[in-house]
Enzyme design. Structure first.
Site, PDB file in Angstrom:
ATOM      1  N   ASP A  45     -74.084  20.796  40.375  1.00  0.00           N
ATOM      2  CA  ASP A  45     -75.148  21.301  41.076  1.00  0.00           C
ATOM      3  C   ASP A  45     -76.753  21.251  40.798  1.00  0.00           C
ATOM      4  O   ASP A  45     -77.450  21.450  40.994  1.00  0.00           O
ATOM      5  CB  ASP A  45     -74.561  22.199  42.402  1.00  0.00           C
ATOM      6  CG  ASP A  45     -74.669  23.222  41.472  1.00  0.00           C
ATOM      7  OD1 ASP A  45     -75.199  23.855  40.887  1.00  0.00           O
ATOM      8  OD2 ASP A  45     -74.991  24.325  43.087  1.00  0.00           O
ATOM      9  N   SER A  46     -76.287  21.737  39.468  1.00  0.00           N
ATOM     10  CA  SER A  46     -77.803  21.344  38.645  1.00  0.00           C
ATOM     11  C   SER A  46     -78.667  20.658  38.435  1.00  0.00           C
ATOM     12  O   SER A  46     -79.347  20.027  38.376  1.00  0.00           O
ATOM     13  CB  SER A  46     -77.379  21.436  36.819  1.00  0.00           C
ATOM     14  OG  SER A  46     -76.586  20.990  36.181  1.00  0.00           O
ATOM     15  N   ASP A  84     -68.900  20.418  41.448  1.00  0.00           N
ATOM     16  CA  ASP A  84     -69.721  21.352  41.708  1.00  0.00           C
ATOM     17  C   ASP A  84     -69.483  21.209  43.570  1.00  0.00           C
ATOM     18  O   ASP A  84     -69.690  21.087  44.145  1.00  0.00           O
ATOM     19  CB  ASP A  84     -71.038  21.984  41.673  1.00  0.00           C
ATOM     20  CG  ASP A  84     -71.083  22.761  40.428  1.00  0.00           C
ATOM     21  OD1 ASP A  84     -70.181  23.599  40.527  1.00  0.00           O
ATOM     22  OD2 ASP A  84     -72.455  22.822  39.767  1.00  0.00           O
ATOM     23  N   LYS A 114     -65.537  23.321  41.447  1.00  0.00           N
ATOM     24  CA  LYS A 114     -66.067  24.820  40.931  1.00  0.00           C
ATOM     25  C   LYS A 114     -67.065  25.509  41.594  1.00  0.00           C
ATOM     26  O   LYS A 114     -67.854  24.532  42.704  1.00  0.00           O
ATOM     27  CB  LYS A 114     -66.327  24.625  40.020  1.00  0.00           C
ATOM     28  CG  LYS A 114     -67.758  25.516  39.474  1.00  0.00           C
ATOM     29  CD  LYS A 114     -68.456  24.968  38.127  1.00  0.00           C
ATOM     30  CE  LYS A 114     -69.894  24.594  37.803  1.00  0.00           C
ATOM     31  NZ  LYS A 114     -70.943  25.834  38.480  1.00  0.00           N
ATOM     32  N   GLU A 116     -68.831  29.062  42.613  1.00  0.00           N
ATOM     33  CA  GLU A 116     -69.602  30.547  41.872  1.00  0.00           C
ATOM     34  C   GLU A 116     -68.984  31.957  42.786  1.00  0.00           C
ATOM     35  O   GLU A 116     -68.622  32.147  44.057  1.00  0.00           O
ATOM     36  CB  GLU A 116     -71.150  30.801  42.363  1.00  0.00           C
ATOM     37  CG  GLU A 116     -71.575  29.171  41.336  1.00  0.00           C
ATOM     38  CD  GLU A 116     -72.947  29.409  41.557  1.00  0.00           C
ATOM     39  OE1 GLU A 116     -73.673  30.152  41.963  1.00  0.00           O
ATOM     40  OE2 GLU A 116     -73.427  27.942  40.979  1.00  0.00           O
ATOM     41  N   GLU A 183     -71.165  32.142  32.046  1.00  0.00           N
ATOM     42  CA  GLU A 183     -73.042  31.671  31.909  1.00  0.00           C
ATOM     43  C   GLU A 183     -73.843  32.492  31.759  1.00  0.00           C
ATOM     44  O   GLU A 183     -73.461  34.001  32.363  1.00  0.00           O
ATOM     45  CB  GLU A 183     -73.422  30.869  33.049  1.00  0.00           C
ATOM     46  CG  GLU A 183     -75.306  30.054  33.247  1.00  0.00           C
ATOM     47  CD  GLU A 183     -75.301  29.398  34.046  1.00  0.00           C
ATOM     48  OE1 GLU A 183     -74.508  28.698  34.813  1.00  0.00           O
ATOM     49  OE2 GLU A 183     -76.111  29.171  33.615  1.00  0.00           O
TER      50      GLU A 183
HETATM   51  O1  KIV Z   1     -74.374  23.030  38.276  1.00  0.00           O
HETATM   52  C1  KIV Z   1     -74.344  22.713  36.282  1.00  0.00           C
HETATM   53  O2  KIV Z   1     -74.211  22.132  35.662  1.00  0.00           O
HETATM   54  C2  KIV Z   1     -73.259  24.091  36.084  1.00  0.00           C
HETATM   55  C3  KIV Z   1     -73.384  24.059  34.662  1.00  0.00           C
HETATM   56  C4  KIV Z   1     -73.592  23.921  33.748  1.00  0.00           C
HETATM   57  C5  KIV Z   1     -72.142  25.494  34.240  1.00  0.00           C
HETATM   58  O3  KIV Z   1     -72.786  24.932  37.160  1.00  0.00           O
END
Ligand code: KIV
Length: 268
Positions: A45-46, A84, A114, A116, A183
């Site tokens: 989600d970056s 994510d 994924k 958090e 992280e």
């Molecule tokens: O959102 C993301 O890209 C991430 C990773 C870089 C770990 O969570």
């Protein structure tokens, strides 16, 4: 070309071989990473920051994640694709998480989802895993909690917070998580957790001892216009083209030359 599965990652961990991961958000970059031999591709989600230009990952929607995951999986034949779960798609209830994870897998083609968070997420992790959904947990600096953490800061530097993260890692493993992103945590803590769990640990700003490393693609290619974190490295400097930069990253991780001391943090 044999696809990478969770069993492949387990075997590599057992053999002590380092694994590689990068983020990708579209077909062309995903194809390039896959051809270069990356083991895992993370649709992070970056993308809210590096693709959409937001200040944080919080505005990213499930529809955004499904769209980008679908773009990525169209370009991948070998790598394991992790998607994510965006902010507020899983925190409310395990049932809500199941609905989101289902979309990411059915419509997006993700193989792992994924999320958090620590012990508070264990029930949700168990709920997903018991229903056949592989989960990657994420501890340390969890960007969806940026406002609660007071910024993008290193986590687990003090003994009590380090113990909390190590405890959370064990609880998430017991709940069934297969992978764990660590992280921005001290090298010593990531080393201890990696030795303590059977999950594959994927470090980003967590030192060299994790089983795998991940970076945000736009940081490691030096194309993100805002400052990159200390733990990232621009692999384009010195590379002839993007493919060469990706390959240099893979070699650096596999041979243990990345991350170096200048990309790592230490306990207080
Ligand atoms: O959102 C993301 O890209 C991430 C990773 C870089 C770990 O969570």
């Amino acid at each position: 070309m044999k696809p990478v599965t969770l069993n492949t990652l387990k075997d590599l961990k057992r053999r002590g071989e380092k694994m590689t991961c990068l983020t990708a958000y579209d077909y062309s970059f995903a194809s390039l990473l896959d051809r270069a031999g990356i083991d895992m591709i993370m649709v992070g989600d970056s993308l809210g920051m590096v693709i959409q230009g937001h200040e944080t990952t919080l505005p990213v929607s499930v529809a955004d994640m499904v769209y980008h995951t679908r773009c990525v999986t169209r370009g991948v034949q070998r790598a394991l694709v992790i998607a994510d779960m965006p902010f507020m798609s899983y925190q409310e209830s395990p049932q809500r998480a199941l609905a989101c994870a289902g979309r990411l897998m059915q419509k997006g083609g993700a193989q792992v989802v994924k999320l958090e968070g620590g012990e508070a997420m264990a029930e949700t992790v168990r709920f997903l895993v018991e229903r056949g959904i592989p989960v990657c947990a994420h501890l340390g600096l969890t960007p969806q909690s940026v406002h609660q953490l007071g910024g993008y800061r290193v986590q687990g530097k003090e003994a009590t917070s380090a113990e909390r993260i190590q405890h959370d890692a064990k609880i998430l493993q017991q709940a069934g998580a297969s992978l764990l992103v660590l992280e921005a945590v001290p090298t010593e803590l990531a080393k201890a957790i990696t030795a303590d769990v059977s999950m594959t640990t994927i470090g980003i700003g967590a030192g060299p001892h994790c089983d795998a490393q991940v970076l945000v693609l736009h940081d490691m290619l030096g194309v993100y216009p805002r400052p990159s974190p200390k733990f990232s490295k621009n692999f384009m400097s010195g590379a002839t083209d993007i493919e060469a930069a990706i390959k240099a990253y893979i070699v650096a991780v596999k041979t243990g030359t990345f991350p170096g001391a200048e990309h790592s943090f230490h306990s207080a």
